[in-house]
Enzyme design. Structure first.
Site, PDB file in Angstrom:
ATOM      1  N   TYR A 188      10.956 -16.663  11.878  1.00 51.90           N
ATOM      2  CA  TYR A 188      11.409 -15.592  10.832  1.00 51.90           C
ATOM      3  C   TYR A 188      10.462 -15.487   9.612  1.00 51.90           C
ATOM      4  CZ  TYR A 188      14.290 -12.489   7.627  1.00 51.90           C
ATOM      5  OH  TYR A 188      14.651 -11.277   6.927  1.00 51.90           O
ATOM      6  N   PHE A 221      -2.734  13.946   5.368  1.00 51.49           N
ATOM      7  CA  PHE A 221      -2.266  13.701   6.454  1.00 51.49           C
ATOM      8  C   PHE A 221      -0.834  13.936   6.432  1.00 51.49           C
ATOM      9  CE2 PHE A 221      -0.338  11.090   9.911  1.00 51.49           C
ATOM     10  CZ  PHE A 221      -0.978  11.631  11.014  1.00 51.49           C
ATOM     11  N   THR A 222      -0.247  14.474   7.548  1.00 46.65           N
ATOM     12  CA  THR A 222       1.252  14.917   7.357  1.00 46.65           C
ATOM     13  C   THR A 222       2.277  13.822   6.842  1.00 46.65           C
ATOM     14  OG1 THR A 222       1.617  14.086   9.696  1.00 46.65           O
ATOM     15  CG2 THR A 222       0.911  16.460   9.478  1.00 46.65           C
ATOM     16  N   ASP A 235      -7.343   5.072   3.500  1.00 48.81           N
ATOM     17  CA  ASP A 235      -6.539   5.310   4.565  1.00 48.81           C
ATOM     18  C   ASP A 235      -7.410   4.871   5.601  1.00 48.81           C
ATOM     19  OD1 ASP A 235      -5.221   5.871   6.860  1.00 48.81           O
ATOM     20  OD2 ASP A 235      -4.117   7.634   6.171  1.00 48.81           O
ATOM     21  N   LYS A 295      -3.560   2.865  15.569  1.00 50.39           N
ATOM     22  CA  LYS A 295      -4.702   3.386  15.658  1.00 50.39           C
ATOM     23  C   LYS A 295      -5.630   2.130  15.615  1.00 50.39           C
ATOM     24  CE  LYS A 295      -2.562   7.374  14.533  1.00 50.39           C
ATOM     25  NZ  LYS A 295      -2.304   8.202  13.140  1.00 50.39           N
ATOM     26  N   ARG A 331      -2.332  21.321  15.668  1.00 55.46           N
ATOM     27  CA  ARG A 331      -2.591  21.001  14.565  1.00 55.46           C
ATOM     28  C   ARG A 331      -3.080  22.251  13.516  1.00 55.46           C
ATOM     29  NH1 ARG A 331      -0.916  15.675  13.183  1.00 55.46           N
ATOM     30  NH2 ARG A 331       0.876  16.991  13.177  1.00 55.46           N
ATOM     31  N   PHE A 364       7.060  19.967  13.128  1.00 59.75           N
ATOM     32  CA  PHE A 364       6.596  20.099  14.197  1.00 59.75           C
ATOM     33  C   PHE A 364       6.994  18.953  15.552  1.00 59.75           C
ATOM     34  CE2 PHE A 364       4.063  16.313  13.138  1.00 59.75           C
ATOM     35  CZ  PHE A 364       4.044  16.384  12.039  1.00 59.75           C
TER      36      PHE A 364
HETATM   37  C1  LIG Z   1      -1.556   8.103  12.019  1.00 60.90           C
HETATM   38  C2  LIG Z   1      -1.887   8.134  10.874  1.00 60.90           C
HETATM   39  C3  LIG Z   1      -1.221   7.746   9.783  1.00 60.90           C
HETATM   40  C4  LIG Z   1       0.291   7.419   9.945  1.00 60.90           C
HETATM   41  O1  LIG Z   1       0.461   6.010  10.914  1.00 60.90           O
HETATM   42  P1  LIG Z   1       1.735   5.941  11.542  1.00 60.90           P
HETATM   43  O2  LIG Z   1       1.500   4.394  12.340  1.00 60.90           O
HETATM   44  O3  LIG Z   1       1.806   6.968  12.789  1.00 60.90           O
HETATM   45  O4  LIG Z   1       2.955   6.065  10.836  1.00 60.90           O
HETATM   46  C5  LIG Z   1      -1.606   7.915   8.438  1.00 60.90           C
HETATM   47  N1  LIG Z   1      -2.768   8.190   8.270  1.00 60.90           N
HETATM   48  C6  LIG Z   1      -3.681   8.790   8.996  1.00 60.90           C
HETATM   49  C7  LIG Z   1      -5.149   8.996   8.816  1.00 60.90           C
HETATM   50  C8  LIG Z   1      -3.304   8.735  10.565  1.00 60.90           C
HETATM   51  O5  LIG Z   1      -4.005   9.063  11.399  1.00 60.90           O
END
Ligand SMILES: *Cc1c(COP(=O)(O)O)cnc(C)c1O
Length: 482
Positions: free
Chosen positions: A80, A132-133, A223, A266, A389, A455
């Site tokens: 932990y 980003f969303t 990011d 990613k 998108r 969405f």
């Molecule tokens: C996917 C993504 C996020 C959010 O990441 P999650 O792991 O899906 O929460 C933030 N910024 C960018 C550019 C992304 O492609």
């Protein structure tokens, strides 16, 4: 992946890996696809995987892992507190970006939550190339605002500019002068701009933005979720870096930023996320929030197995043979579509092929969601799942009016190392057929509309009986083929 010269004279992309484990996929007949998309409320997010042939919804958490990633999972230390896994991952990340502190969080949006809580004050503005969303949702949730300063060409569908994700330096200076640095919570650079075609940002641009932010004392946030595609493009499109090791490029990016965060769904081809900074004060403030919102400091809500896989995956993102696969597939698909007259975002970027639904479905107004309609229609025509998108991915204004998106796109994402060249050709073929029959596609309207991130769960219905017409034409042209 590598482009290799064939005896025929063509350059053919070759996979630099072999497949050692596979998942069965099913190509359902169009009758069953029609039923599936109707049950999903014409929202591809609500389809079930059993009904999908090629899942090109996203690259998030669905990249193929390497044998070394799987092997590493066996040594995960699930203590932990004080897990060795944490220290291994921390070491990899500190070395990668040359930054001092690492904080784990369960995915990208969790990092955004922590960073927004640290920096966003009510009525403050976050300036960025493009939102980003989830980023925007977190900033707005805390009463902040978003200002986008991507270069003008970044929002044009077609261009030959190699770095369409760049921030406009003049706009940045003007925004700072107009808003005042006290009211700016941070400047954010998003690698590989997700919502506008996976377009990269150049090192030159990052250097200039960093210089301005340092001079003004404004926090610069990076990011890095789509970093691996962006690294590939810096290496092949920015002359200065043709002979520079990817590791060095990454460390220079680290030297320009105050905070770096990423979705490891990613970057690193696992599942998780993380935040880096060398700023002691910000580190301590964010550290307080990790156990509250994520989990103890040495796992941050992640499985330790995923953290081990991430540590290996991050190191694999320094290998051009690995990170080139997505951009090369995107290029192959885009070029094939362009040759058939199908409108796509150019130059081809990372992440996926972005079809210009605005032009594809120019007969459908934005309030009837042309990109959403195209996504549903393409699933019907092919069993391939893409993602809308466009306006559907935006949020309504407080008065109930729509925010029309800058671009209406159908994104066909390439999860890393998942698809083969013949599957790419199938996608191009069915999309070309749909383009020939585009007049049959009609709009969509909501039957259930969530208020936030609509969405994901929203349900819609076709305006008129266009899916029926499309289905009949398909049977006419393809006989009883799938
Ligand atoms: C996917 C993504 C996020 C959010 O990441 P999650 O792991 O899906 O929460 C933030 N910024 C960018 C550019 C992304 O492609």
């Amino acid at each position: 992946m590598r482009e290799v010269k064939f005896f025929s004279g063509e350059n053919i992309p070759l996979e630099m890996h072999k497949v050692r484990m596979v998942q069965r996929v099913y190509l359902r007949p169009i009758e069953e696809r029609a039923e599936a998309i109707s049950e999903a409320g014409y929202n591809t997010f609500l389809l079930r995987n059993k009904d999908i042939f090629l899942d090109m919804l996203t690259d998030s958490g669905v990249n193929a892992m390497s044998e070394n990633q799987y092997a590493s999972m066996l040594q995960a230390d699930d203590s932990y507190a004080g897990s060795e896994t944490y220290y291994r991952l921390e070491g990899v990340l500190q070395d990668m970006f040359n930054m001092e502190h690492f904080l784990p969080a369960h995915q990208g949006r969790a990092c955004e939550h922590i960073i927004s809580r640290l920096l966003v004050k009510p009525d403050s503005t976050a300036i960025m190339n493009y939102h980003f969303t989830t980023t925007k949702a977190h900033i707005c949730q805390l009463g902040g605002k978003v200002e986008e300063i991507i270069i003008d060409e970044g929002l044009e569908i077609n261009s030959s500019l190699p770095f369409k994700g760049n921030l406009d330096i003049e706009k940045l200076k003007n925004s700072i002068a107009r808003i005042g640095k006290k009211n700016i919570c941070f400047v954010r650079i998003e690698a590989g701009t997700n919502l506008v075609g996976g377009q990269p940002v150049s090192m030159q641009n990052m250097r200039e933005v960093s210089k301005i932010c340092r001079a003004e004392g404004i926090t610069l946030v990076y990011d890095a979720s789509l970093l691996s595609d962006n690294l590939y493009f810096i290496k092949i499109r920015e002359k200065e870096f043709a002979d520079t090791d990817i590791r060095e490029i990454t460390r220079e990016i680290g030297s320009l930023m105050d905070i770096i965060y990423f979705s490891a769904r990613k970057l690193g081809a696992a599942r998780g996320g993380g935040i880096l900074t060398s700023d002691q004060e910000m580190f301590l403030q964010m550290r307080e929030m990790i156990p509250l919102y994520e989990g103890f400091l040495t796992y941050g809500g992640m499985s330790v197995r995923e953290m081990e896989a991430m540590a290996i995956g991050l190191q694999e993102s320094f290998d051009m043979d690995i990170i080139s696969q997505t951009p090369i597939f995107v290029k192959v698909l885009c070029e094939e579509l362009i040759s058939k007259g199908v409108p796509v975002v150019t130059p081809p970027g990372g992440l996926g092929c972005h079809v210009d639904a605005g032009q594809f479905c120019s007969h459908i107004p934005q309030e009837k969601y042309p990109a959403g309609a195209l996504s549903a229609a393409f699933y019907l025509a092919s069993g391939v799942r893409g993602m809308e998108r466009g306006t559907l991915s935006e949020q309504r204004n407080p008065d109930g009016s729509e925010t029309p998106a800058h671009m209406e796109l159908l994104r066909l994402a390439f999860p890393k190392r998942v698809f083969t060249l013949s599957q790419v050709k199938y996608v191009a073929d069915r999309l070309t057929w749909l383009y020939e029959n585009r007049q049959l596609i009609g709009g969509l309207e909501f039957t259930e509309e969530p208020r936030v991130l609509r969405f994901f769960f929203g349900r819609l219905k076709p305006i008129g009986d266009w899916p029926e017409k499309l289905y009949k034409k398909f049977r006419q042209d393809f006989g009883d083929s799938l």
